[in-house]
Design an enzyme around this catalytic site. Sequence first.
Site, PDB file in Angstrom:
ATOM      1  N   LYS A   1      35.890  13.718  65.206  1.00 28.54           N
ATOM      2  CA  LYS A   1      36.515  13.697  63.886  1.00 28.54           C
ATOM      3  C   LYS A   1      36.699  15.121  63.364  1.00 28.54           C
ATOM      4  O   LYS A   1      35.828  15.960  63.550  1.00 28.54           O
ATOM      5  CB  LYS A   1      35.645  12.887  62.923  1.00 28.54           C
TER       6      LYS A   1
ATOM      7  N   THR B   1      31.947  12.142  49.586  1.00 29.62           N
ATOM      8  CA  THR B   1      32.078  11.943  51.026  1.00 29.62           C
ATOM      9  C   THR B   1      30.778  11.442  51.651  1.00 29.62           C
ATOM     10  O   THR B   1      30.621  11.460  52.864  1.00 29.62           O
ATOM     11  CB  THR B   1      32.466  13.272  51.700  1.00 29.62           C
TER      12      THR B   1
ATOM     13  N   GLY C   1      28.525   9.134  53.377  1.00 30.66           N
ATOM     14  CA  GLY C   1      28.698   7.923  54.180  1.00 30.66           C
ATOM     15  C   GLY C   1      30.056   7.772  54.834  1.00 30.66           C
ATOM     16  O   GLY C   1      30.363   6.703  55.375  1.00 30.66           O
ATOM     17  N   THR C   2      30.861   8.826  54.820  1.00 32.45           N
ATOM     18  CA  THR C   2      32.192   8.697  55.443  1.00 32.45           C
ATOM     19  C   THR C   2      32.091   8.417  56.944  1.00 32.45           C
ATOM     20  O   THR C   2      32.872   7.636  57.475  1.00 32.45           O
ATOM     21  CB  THR C   2      33.025   9.978  55.242  1.00 32.45           C
ATOM     22  N   GLY C   3      31.121   9.058  57.598  1.00 32.31           N
ATOM     23  CA  GLY C   3      30.958   8.852  59.039  1.00 32.31           C
ATOM     24  C   GLY C   3      30.586   7.416  59.367  1.00 32.31           C
ATOM     25  O   GLY C   3      31.158   6.786  60.273  1.00 32.31           O
ATOM     26  N   CYS C   4      29.646   6.872  58.619  1.00 36.78           N
ATOM     27  CA  CYS C   4      29.236   5.479  58.810  1.00 36.78           C
ATOM     28  C   CYS C   4      30.421   4.555  58.567  1.00 36.78           C
ATOM     29  O   CYS C   4      30.664   3.617  59.321  1.00 36.78           O
ATOM     30  CB  CYS C   4      28.124   5.099  57.827  1.00 36.78           C
TER      31      CYS C   4
END
Lengths: 280, 280
Positions: B174, B207, B209-212
């Site tokens: 990402k 942002t 928790g964006t990865g989760c």
Amino acid sequence: MIKTALTIAGSDSGGGAGIQADLKTFQEHGVFGMSALTAVTAQNTLGVQGVYPVEPEAVQEQLSSIGDDFNIGAVKTGMLFDRRRIEVVVSAIHKYQWTNVVVDPVMIAKGGDSLLNETAHQTLMDQLLPVTDVITPNIPEAEALTGLSIKTMSDRKEAAIQLHKAGAKNVVIKGGHDDSTRVVIDLLYDGERFIYFELPRIDSKDTHGTGCTFAASLTSELSLGSSIQDAVKKAKIFVHMAILKASSLGSGHGPTNHGALRAHPKESVQLLEEVKVWEE
Amino acid sequence: MIKTALTIAGSDSGGGAGIQADLKTFQEHGVFGMSALTAVTAQNTLGVQGVYPVEPEAVQEQLSSIGDDFNIGAVKTGMLFDRRRIEVVVSAIHKYQWTNVVVDPVMIAKGGDSLLNETAHQTLMDQLLPVTDVITPNIPEAEALTGLSIKTMSDRKEAAIQLHKAGAKNVVIKGGHDDSTRVVIDLLYDGERFIYFELPRIDSKDTHGTGCTFAASLTSELSLGSSIQDAVKKAKIFVHMAILKASSLGSGHGPTNHGALRAHPKESVQLLEEVKVWEE
């Protein structure tokens, strides 16, 4: 600004009950959910295979992280496990002056496993009820808390009066366990009036987490600004739809379908007209 | 029949990341979510105040409760904490022959707190990657796993090749951490082609928790039957909308709005056309 709700409860690995049911239900209402875990369970539709309590200090720290940073619109409690964890929860409710506190007095899982130490019943009555806006026992839970044997609607009213006297501003005694009739009647007592909510009973084995789901919907509605009476009515429809449209996951008591109301808007609106409400 | 997904991760009391973000995201996709907790955290938008690991035996028992009773359409891993818990997860993936395994190699929280012991990196590479369908590192995570310093797109491609060689069938690196451009480019490598996905960058502090959320959306899409390429594209849009419509809860890095895509269907459809996709 998005509305928020906090669940303080156990984790159900199977996703049908506990904080999982609560967070899904909050999400379906467009309410941002937060959670403080009191225990981790290994659980599926057949029963509870393991319970791993979260230390009271860790429950407290989760509540502090939440209370120190967020405004909370409503709070739901589920499986509180024992006296010490209840005391931590009551202390946080006082400290952060949380309102719209919904207590689902979870005691026994669908399979019969105990989820609240018996010694904790008194703590729940003495300390948690005085800060409770709505308590939502089913009939066995109302019996355990009051010591009454509940057979008739008159018994239920007596139990509601006792729970109100113990401090709960509103009491909802759910009728799902009274299978003597083809309808399910939930009883709301607000200290003045008895209000009844009736819908047809659904024959289904997929009832895992119905209590959590009902209380979580009610909590969401309170966070969104509904009156208690509207919140009970809408929560009843939410859980009715969730049972009706369940997918029979697993080989035991399957979870309900928390997305049913949104997926079937016409039927849901129709139910709003069908639910019989009367008071005395 | 409703589709299912399992998240194996930590609990974020603040509700923006961890199993909370995953379950909300699954729910938004109409996918029934289950969860096995690896740790309970006390966390909010300002940081991680406490981490309470769940014993490996309890992780294993949760996975057994799930695997013994449910069919699982896709699996997402998040915070796995240490070597022993990774081994338990890998063992369950083998035992239950779970497919569509998405690994979000969570290592460091937004605030800088470590969520994966450094000694566990090798276990993740050696044991988890060989059963991984998609791994979704951000740039710092890809650096930590490969030992490379990633500055250019060419570095990213090299990292993707290394992670693929280590066993991951697909690698998504990402681009959110590369703030040298006004766009965010995510790179997918499937062992043969490099595919790029580009959308404008959103300036936002929300942002958490964006990865989760990205990985959970991708997991949902795989459970629903999307191809990897479609799943990455849809997940990118899901998280873009979630950042765009965030409500700035809390006083630090606020959570995203997991319900944004559903609440804004027109904008979401428009984004599907706007996202630039090319390959080489």
